[in-house]
Structures are given as C-alpha cells and as structure tokens.
Write an enzyme that holds these catalytic residues in place. Structure first.
Site, PDB file in Angstrom:
ATOM      1  N   HIS A  94       0.813  -1.225   0.000  1.00  0.00           N
ATOM      2  CA  HIS A  94       0.000   0.000   0.000  1.00  0.00           C
ATOM      3  C   HIS A  94       0.845   1.274   0.000  1.00  0.00           C
ATOM      4  O   HIS A  94       0.346   2.353  -0.292  1.00  0.00           O
ATOM      5  CB  HIS A  94      -1.012   0.000   1.160  1.00  0.00           C
ATOM      6  CG  HIS A  94      -0.463   0.465   2.467  1.00  0.00           C
ATOM      7  ND1 HIS A  94      -0.082  -0.393   3.464  1.00  0.00           N
ATOM      8  CD2 HIS A  94      -0.224   1.714   2.941  1.00  0.00           C
ATOM      9  CE1 HIS A  94       0.359   0.302   4.503  1.00  0.00           C
ATOM     10  NE2 HIS A  94       0.279   1.589   4.212  1.00  0.00           N
ATOM     11  N   SER A 115       4.319   2.257   8.088  1.00  0.00           N
ATOM     12  CA  SER A 115       3.976   1.163   7.171  1.00  0.00           C
ATOM     13  C   SER A 115       5.189   0.657   6.415  1.00  0.00           C
ATOM     14  O   SER A 115       6.088   1.421   6.077  1.00  0.00           O
ATOM     15  CB  SER A 115       2.961   1.660   6.135  1.00  0.00           C
ATOM     16  OG  SER A 115       1.710   1.636   6.709  1.00  0.00           O
ATOM     17  N   GLY A 116       5.168  -0.623   6.155  1.00  0.00           N
ATOM     18  CA  GLY A 116       6.261  -1.233   5.401  1.00  0.00           C
ATOM     19  C   GLY A 116       7.401  -1.655   6.302  1.00  0.00           C
ATOM     20  O   GLY A 116       8.189  -2.523   5.955  1.00  0.00           O
TER      21      GLY A 116
END
Ligand code: ARG
Length: 438
Positions: A95, A241-242
């Site tokens: 995403h 994120s990630g």
C-alpha cells in the site's frame, strides 16, 4: 565415510528456519547489544514519551530497517519503512505505492537513524524494480506486501545488516520479545513523520482475539499478525507502514522480522492494535519473487541461501574494503561486482581473529559458534515440530543451483579439523568395540 559426512553436515551446517543472507552469512544481529530488561515488557515501564508510545532509537539499533523516500514529499521525504532482507532487496508494504506513479522518484535510505542527519553509516539506493503482491487488495488490505529491488547492492556494516525472515518451522506465536520501529507519526493526529527513529516493545496478539467483535470483527486475515496492547497507547502509526515487526529468537540473540506494518484503526487505540502482514505466510512468495527477477543472475549469483548462522569472513569485512573513492551506487557494475566476496585467503568458515569488529559478538554473550553447553545450538529448536533440517519438500522453495562453494561456505569449522576429529572418534570406537564403524 557416508555417516561421517552426514554427521558433519548436520552438526556444522545446520539449516535454519528460513533465512537467506549475504552480510557475511548473518542476519538479524544487532550491531550493539541492547538490554531492555524484562521491565520493558511490563506495560507502561518503557519510556512513554511518545512510533506512538515509543522512544528514540539509538544509532544502528535496527540495522535492517530502511526508510523509503519520495522526492516529492516535503521535509525529510520519508514515505514508508522497509526491511533489508538481502543486499539488494527490501521488503515493504504494497500500500506504500498506492499513490506512486513513478517509481524512479522513490529512493531508499539504509543505515540511518536520524533522517535529517543520516551520518556516514547511511547509504542511498534507487529502485530497480517494484514487485507488489499480485493479489494485493486495497480495499481489504489483503496481501499487503511488496519487494523492492535496489539498483546496487548495499555494503554491510555495523549500521547495515540483513533481516531474518522465518519459514514455516519457526513458531512465531511463541516469540516473546517483539518490537516495532519506524519514522512514522508519534501520535494519531500528527501529520508529519518523526525525524528520529522511534521504537517500542509490543506483544503479539492472538488472531482470534484480534478478529473478535469488539476488536477488528472479522477484518483480519489469516495472513496477518496483530501486535500491540489491549489497552492501546503503544502502536505503529502513519508512516511506519512497510517497516518491520521484529521478535527476538527465543534461544539465540538474533531477531526475526515476523511482520510488515500494514494498517490499524487510528493509532494506539484500545482493542485496535497494529495489523501486520505475516512474513512467514509470504515466505515462499518472497523467495519466488526474488528468484523470478529478470536481474536475478546479477543479484543472486553470489549469494549463499538457507544456511544460518555462519561465521563472518575473518580476513576482510565488506566495509573495511579498499577505500571507496566513488560511492558504490554511482559506479557501473564492475568486472567484479561490489558484493562479490573478496578473494578468500582464509576459508570463510575459519573462526574470526580476536580483533573482529564488536558487532559480530555482543559483549555480554558468547558468539553463536561457541554456545554455552547448557543452551541448544541454533539449529536444534526445542519446540519445533520437526527439526529444521527436515525442511519442507524442495518444491516449496526454489533453490539456486548450488555450487561447491555454496555448499561449504557456511560450515563454521575447517573441514580437515572435522575429518581429523571424527577419524579419531572412529578409531576410538574401533578400539572399544573392535568392529568397523564406517
Ligand atoms: N497504514 C499506515 C502507514 O501507511 C500504518 C498504520 C499502522 N497503524 C496502526 N494503528 N498500527 O504508515
């Protein structure tokens, strides 16, 4: 002599729970030893200054953690986190690229702690290719995982190390000491990322509980991991994120990246912990994507896969190499790629000299190849349903064509020493039992 070979192989080249590496054959080791103590795990004892509810990380704390930057993002340019799982591959969330139309604007900062002052340990790479999961679904966040192939391999150093990714033999739910880290927002309302890397301890949360009606009521997939606290307060947030959800191995001193930060409702809310993509669930996908790279020859040819732990090269460490007159990412691939091991004057499995850099050997603990007799060696997990050397069928895992050097490069002892030792054992046995034991 067959039994001898088998014994030597099993004893000295124990296959791990699914790691691949090329930083001297190591992954998951932190350069400095950090003792958080059990108190860190009693909720509330970990500095509650501000990831949300975490504290500023020390330099080289999580040497596989990378920051993905986008040239158009104001400020530090930080966009997402990621984990270095190979000298040329970063694991991250799909995403993160929802709004990225031009991947050439994305670059990766490796080995930094403070983004505004990355310091001499940091390296920058551009992205050769992005591989998002083919079934990534924006709407329900299923398969939120991606891989970035870097334009040039990074050089390992105390600031830059690889993450370990677990295969199916590791019992992830039994891991106790878990952490999240990232440059994301330090509160749900903050719109900016943090300049200084934040870290916080978290607990793994049972998926059934996480998916129960007052919690995420059915939104969690079996390919997720939930981590945080029922009460909230400590969590990842926007910008994390990630990045990795990391847990210390229950026996040894290295960490596994068990999750990729994916989503959450708000940040640090009660009964709404962080939701992570399980790296174990996608282990085969990761291997397959890396192997399927059209650049595979260039990127994987020199790697040794699947063996852990191995002893770092004693004679030369990558960051001690000849003075870099030109940053490695600027040079075209030379006749000998920068990640090729230097000519081996001493076999790689020879023990390193006492002068080895401190990161290979946390001061308080013994090096992995001289474990205290009481603990089990890393290749004998006491809890594993089956020993790690009875790996799942080869068809599950694409294996590179092994070369003879691949086969032996992770043996921590010289072969001739071993043969001598076992020959002596054999002679002894013959003396005792008076029969042929070969
Ligand atoms: N989706 C967020 C990002 O893009 C990560 C959110 C994590 N949220 C949480 N509550 N743990 O950075």
């Amino acid at each position: 002599m067959n039994w001898l070979c088998l014994l030597v192989l099993l004893a000295t080249c124990g296959l791990a729970h699914g790691t691949w590496d090329n930083c001297g054959g190591l992954c998951g080791y932190r350069s400095v030893s950090y003792d958080y103590g059990a108190a860190a795990y009693q909720y509330g004892h970990y500095g509650m200054t501000r990831v949300v509810g975490g504290t500023g990380a020390r330099e080289a704390s999580w040497p596989w953690l990378v920051s993905l930057h986008h040239a158009w993002i104001p400020g530090t340019g930080h966009m997402c986190g990621g984990s270095l799982i190979h000298s040329q591959w970063v694991l991250t969330a799909a995403h993160c690229f929802d709004d990225v139309s031009n991947i050439s604007l994305v670059y990766v900062m490796i080995g930094a702690t403070q983004l505004s002052h990355p310091g001499p340990g940091a390296q920058i790479r551009y992205v050769k290719q992005l591989r998002t999961h083919q079934y990534y679904n924006k709407k329900n966040m299923k398969n939120d995982i991606a891989l970035l192939e870097l334009d040039y391999p990074v050089l390992c150093s105390p600031y830059i190390q690889l993450a370990c990714v677990p295969d199916f033999t590791l019992r992830v739910s039994e891991l106790v000491y878990c952490f999240v880290a990232g440059w994301g927002a330090t509160s749900a309302r903050a719109s900016t990322s943090s300049d200084l890397l934040q870290e916080a301890p978290v607990h793994l949360i049972d998926l059934k509980l996480c998916n129960s009606s007052e919690w995420y009521s059915g939104e969690i997939h079996s390919s997720n991991v939930c981590a945080g606290y029922p009460q909230g307060f400590i969590d990842t947030c926007q910008g994390d994120s990630g990045g990795p959800l990391m847990c210390k191995d229950n026996i040894a001193d290295y960490y596994w990246v068990v999750g990729v930060t994916s989503w959450g409702e708000g940040c640090a809310r009660a009964k709404h912990p962080g939701v992570y993509t399980s790296t174990q669930h996608f282990y085969d996908w990761i291997l397959a994507e890396m192997a399927a790279s059209p650049y595979r020859k260039a990127s994987l040819a020199a790697q040794t896969w699947g063996h852990f732990p191995a002893v770092p090269q004693p004679t030369q460490y990558p960051w001690m190499g000849p003075p870099v007159t030109q940053p490695p990412w600027m040079g075209p691939p030379v006749t000998q790629p920068p990640w090729t091991r230097p000519p081996v004057t001493q076999p790689p499995w020879t023990r390193p000299p006492a002068t080895q850099p401190p990161w290979t050997r946390p001061p308080t603990t013994q090096p992995p190849w001289t474990r205290p007799p009481a603990t089990q060696p890393p290749w004998t997990k006491p809890t594993a349903a089956h020993p790690p050397w009875t790996k799942p069928p080869a068809s599950e895992k694409p294996k590179p064509v092994p070369t003879s050097s691949d086969q032996v490069s992770s043996c921590p002892f010289p072969n001739d020493e071993l043969v001598k030792f076992f020959t002596q054992v054999k002679d002894l046995l013959q003396e005792v039992f008076g029969e042929n034991t070969t």
